[in-house]
Scaffold this motif. Structure first.
Motif, short mmCIF file in Angstrom:
data_model
loop_
_atom_site.label_atom_id
_atom_site.label_comp_id
_atom_site.label_asym_id
_atom_site.label_seq_id
_atom_site.Cartn_x
_atom_site.Cartn_y
_atom_site.Cartn_z
N ALA A 60 -11.37 1.79 -4.72
CA ALA A 60 -12.31 2.61 -3.95
C ALA A 60 -12.60 3.92 -4.66
N GLU A 61 -11.57 4.54 -5.24
CA GLU A 61 -11.78 5.79 -5.97
C GLU A 61 -12.65 5.56 -7.20
N ALA A 62 -12.46 4.41 -7.88
CA ALA A 62 -13.29 4.12 -9.05
C ALA A 62 -14.73 3.87 -8.64
N ALA A 63 -14.97 3.46 -7.40
CA ALA A 63 -16.33 3.26 -6.91
C ALA A 63 -17.01 4.55 -6.52
N GLY A 64 -16.28 5.71 -6.63
CA GLY A 64 -16.88 7.02 -6.36
C GLY A 64 -16.68 7.52 -4.96
N LEU A 65 -15.78 6.92 -4.17
CA LEU A 65 -15.55 7.37 -2.80
C LEU A 65 -14.58 8.55 -2.80
N ASP A 66 -14.92 9.60 -2.04
CA ASP A 66 -14.00 10.72 -1.91
C ASP A 66 -12.94 10.39 -0.86
N GLU A 67 -12.06 11.35 -0.61
CA GLU A 67 -10.92 11.08 0.27
C GLU A 67 -11.35 10.76 1.68
N SER A 68 -12.32 11.48 2.21
CA SER A 68 -12.76 11.22 3.59
C SER A 68 -13.50 9.89 3.69
N ALA A 69 -14.35 9.59 2.70
CA ALA A 69 -15.08 8.32 2.72
C ALA A 69 -14.14 7.15 2.51
N LEU A 70 -13.09 7.40 1.72
CA LEU A 70 -12.13 6.32 1.46
C LEU A 70 -11.40 5.94 2.73
N ALA A 71 -11.05 6.95 3.55
CA ALA A 71 -10.34 6.66 4.80
C ALA A 71 -11.20 5.83 5.74
N ARG A 72 -12.52 6.04 5.71
CA ARG A 72 -13.40 5.26 6.57
C ARG A 72 -13.71 3.88 5.99
N ALA A 73 -13.63 3.77 4.65
CA ALA A 73 -14.05 2.52 4.00
C ALA A 73 -12.98 1.44 4.05
N LEU A 74 -11.70 1.83 4.03
CA LEU A 74 -10.62 0.86 3.94
C LEU A 74 -9.79 0.86 5.21
N ASP A 75 -9.46 -0.33 5.67
CA ASP A 75 -8.62 -0.53 6.86
C ASP A 75 -7.53 -1.52 6.47
N PHE A 76 -6.27 -1.09 6.51
CA PHE A 76 -5.15 -1.91 6.02
C PHE A 76 -4.36 -2.48 7.20
N ALA A 77 -3.89 -3.73 7.00
CA ALA A 77 -2.95 -4.37 7.92
C ALA A 77 -1.96 -5.14 7.06
N LEU A 78 -0.96 -4.42 6.55
CA LEU A 78 -0.04 -4.96 5.55
C LEU A 78 1.38 -5.09 6.07
N GLU A 79 1.59 -4.92 7.37
CA GLU A 79 2.95 -4.94 7.90
C GLU A 79 3.54 -6.35 7.93
N GLY A 80 2.71 -7.36 7.78
CA GLY A 80 3.23 -8.73 7.88
C GLY A 80 4.05 -9.16 6.69
N VAL A 81 4.03 -8.41 5.58
CA VAL A 81 4.81 -8.77 4.38
C VAL A 81 5.55 -7.53 3.92
N PRO A 82 6.68 -7.21 4.57
CA PRO A 82 7.39 -5.98 4.20
C PRO A 82 8.32 -6.13 3.00
N GLU A 83 8.75 -7.36 2.68
CA GLU A 83 9.78 -7.53 1.66
C GLU A 83 9.17 -7.69 0.27
N ARG A 84 10.06 -7.63 -0.72
CA ARG A 84 9.64 -7.85 -2.11
C ARG A 84 9.60 -9.35 -2.40
N LEU A 85 8.59 -9.74 -3.18
CA LEU A 85 8.40 -11.15 -3.50
C LEU A 85 8.21 -11.31 -4.99
N ASP A 86 8.55 -12.50 -5.49
CA ASP A 86 8.38 -12.81 -6.92
C ASP A 86 6.95 -13.30 -7.15
N VAL A 87 6.12 -12.43 -7.69
CA VAL A 87 4.74 -12.77 -8.02
C VAL A 87 4.42 -12.17 -9.39
N ASP A 88 3.23 -12.46 -9.88
CA ASP A 88 2.75 -11.88 -11.12
C ASP A 88 1.96 -10.62 -10.76
N PRO A 89 2.50 -9.44 -10.98
CA PRO A 89 1.81 -8.21 -10.53
C PRO A 89 0.48 -7.99 -11.23
#
Length: 461
Positions: free
Chosen positions: A316-345
């Motif tokens: 989002a920052e690379a797309a030119g969004l400032d801090e206030s616009a970024l807060a409105r542009a992105l909505d996260f729901a990431l609580e369903g995967v709290p642990e560490r997993l073996d993936v290719d980062p």
């Protein structure tokens, strides 16, 4: 009416064809033989039976002698009935008053000389026999009617087990024929499985050649064709990688020279085009690497929720969004995967960057990014609220270099490799990419098998 699925198998259809052919041949043969020899048989048997019955009537005499009749019944398997003005006698009284009926199968001489069949209702069914009369009638000079017949019919003397044994033998032969047909057609199953593997791009396991017949030669020819196709694909991949690598050096020099150009719109346009070319070359190289599937992955323990959030914010920052616009542009729901997993980062960074970048570039806020575990799968969902795409374009999203004209133009960036790379990343992790018209917007889901959790002693690298 829907045809049973079993009839779709070639082996079952061939077996049914053989059985029906055998039954038809049996019926035709038996009918032909019956008509061929039936007339001659009747011509031979009729005079013999008539002559024999005449001799029996002479031996009984006129008027009939009951003693001689009893002697004949005791000596021969005969049934004799005498009706007349002086003598009324029956060797088998149980048959008196019973209706006469033809016995199937119909005797060849039926209808000659008053021959009829009469069943004995008193017969014991357990002994496997049936007693009755095959009747022939003669008249004596003094007016007595002599009726001769068979006392014991040999058709029912045979054991009942013969029918069961015959049926079991027929079933056994049918099963043996089916097993033999399945063995002959087994190469077709190998060819089908091999064609499916080749269609998925798996050329390591050739189709086994089990015999030297037509199917064996067909399997060998398909293996040869698959080898040629694999060689062509590998040559194309090697050429593409070579061209991409060779283009990087002159592209770097061109970018360096562009930096020396006087600042202005032309310089900015030139640097933008050179950057797009560099991104295209990088995407091509990454796509060819991911074509190797699991072999291209470098797994390590990762706090996936933090990685997804960090990459989404960076995009989002690379797309030119400032801090206030970024807060409105992105909505996260990431609580369903709290642990560490073996993936290719590295591949997950590429995945999240492309999905979020597409949503921000072609959709509208808010862009919802979520991680969840559903039915043993790790699910990453990115959904925007933009105009979305048509159903026709939706079916082609994820194909290499596909750009829906209604959704973007050349000035909006992208060459149609972003979602294609996301699909390759999902497939390399053993998963799949799913796209759905959310109305409004587009929802993209990446579903892959749940990775192994990282051990407690592992550190994020």
């Amino acid at each position: 009416m829907k045809r049973p699925a079993a009839l779709d198998r070639l082996g079952v259809r061939l077996l049914l064809l053989f059985v029906l052919l055998a039954l038809a041949m049996t019926v035709v043969f038996m009918s032909g033989m019956q008509h061929a020899i039936g007339g001659g048989w009747r011509g031979l048997v009729r005079p013999l039976v008539r002559d024999y019955v005449d001799r029996l009537a002479e031996e009984i005499g006129s008027p009939p002698d009951v003693g001689r009749a009893q002697a004949l019944v005791a000596r021969l398997p005969l049934s004799i009935r005498i009706d007349g003005p002086q003598v009324q006698w029956d060797s088998h009284p149980g048959l008196q008053g019973r209706p006469e009926r033809p016995f199937p199968p119909r005797p060849p001489w039926h209808g000659a000389g008053g021959l009829r069949w009469m069943a004995d209702p008193q017969a014991d069914d357990d002994d496997g026999s049936e007693r009755g009369w095959l009747l022939v009638t003669r008249m004596t000079p003094d007016g007595h009617r002599l009726r001769f017949g068979l006392a014991d019919v040999p058709w029912r003397h045979r054991p009942r087990s013969i029918g069961g044994l015959t049926l079991a033998l027929l079933l056994g032969l049918t099963l043996a024929a089916y097993a033999l047909i399945r063995r002959w057609l087994r190469p077709l199953d190998d060819i089908r499985a091999g064609a499916q593997r080749y269609g998925r791009g798996e050329f390591d396991a050739p189709i086994p050649v089990r015999d030297r017949g037509e199917l064996g030669r067909l399997a060998g020819q398909i293996n040869t064709m698959a080898g040629d196709l694999h060689g062509m694909l590998e040559a194309k991949r090697a050429l593409l990688l070579a061209i991409s690598h060779e283009l990087r050096s002159p592209l770097t020099r061109a970018r360096l020279n562009a930096e020396l150009v006087e600042a202005g719109a032309s310089r900015e346009a030139l640097l933008r085009d050179l950057g797009e070319m560099g991104a295209l070359i990088g995407d091509l190289i990454e796509g060819e690497r991911l074509a190797a599937g699991h072999a291209a992955l470098q797994r390590e323990p990762v706090e996936l929720a933090l990685l997804v959030e960090a990459v989404a914010v960076e995009t989002a920052e690379a797309a030119g969004l400032d801090e206030s616009a970024l807060a409105r542009a992105l909505d996260f729901a990431l609580e369903g995967v709290p642990e560490r997993l073996d993936v290719d980062p590295a591949r997950w960074r590429l995945l999240v960057r492309n999905l979020v970048g597409n949503a921000l570039r072609h959709g509208a806020a808010p862009v919802r990014v979520s991680l969840a575990r559903e039915a043993g799968e790790l699910v990453l969902t990115v959904r925007d609220h933009g105009p979305g795409v048509s159903d026709e374009a939706l079916a082609h999203l994820g194909e290499a270099f596909y750009r829906p004209d209604a959704a973007r133009g050349r000035g909006q960036g992208g060459v149609g490799l972003g979602l294609h790379l996301c699909r390759l990343v999902a497939q390399a992790h053993g998963g799949r990419l799913q796209l759905r018209a959310a109305r409004p917007g587009l929802e993209v889901q990446v579903r892959m098998p749940w990775p192994e959790p990282a051990e407690e002693g592992d550190l994020r690298r």
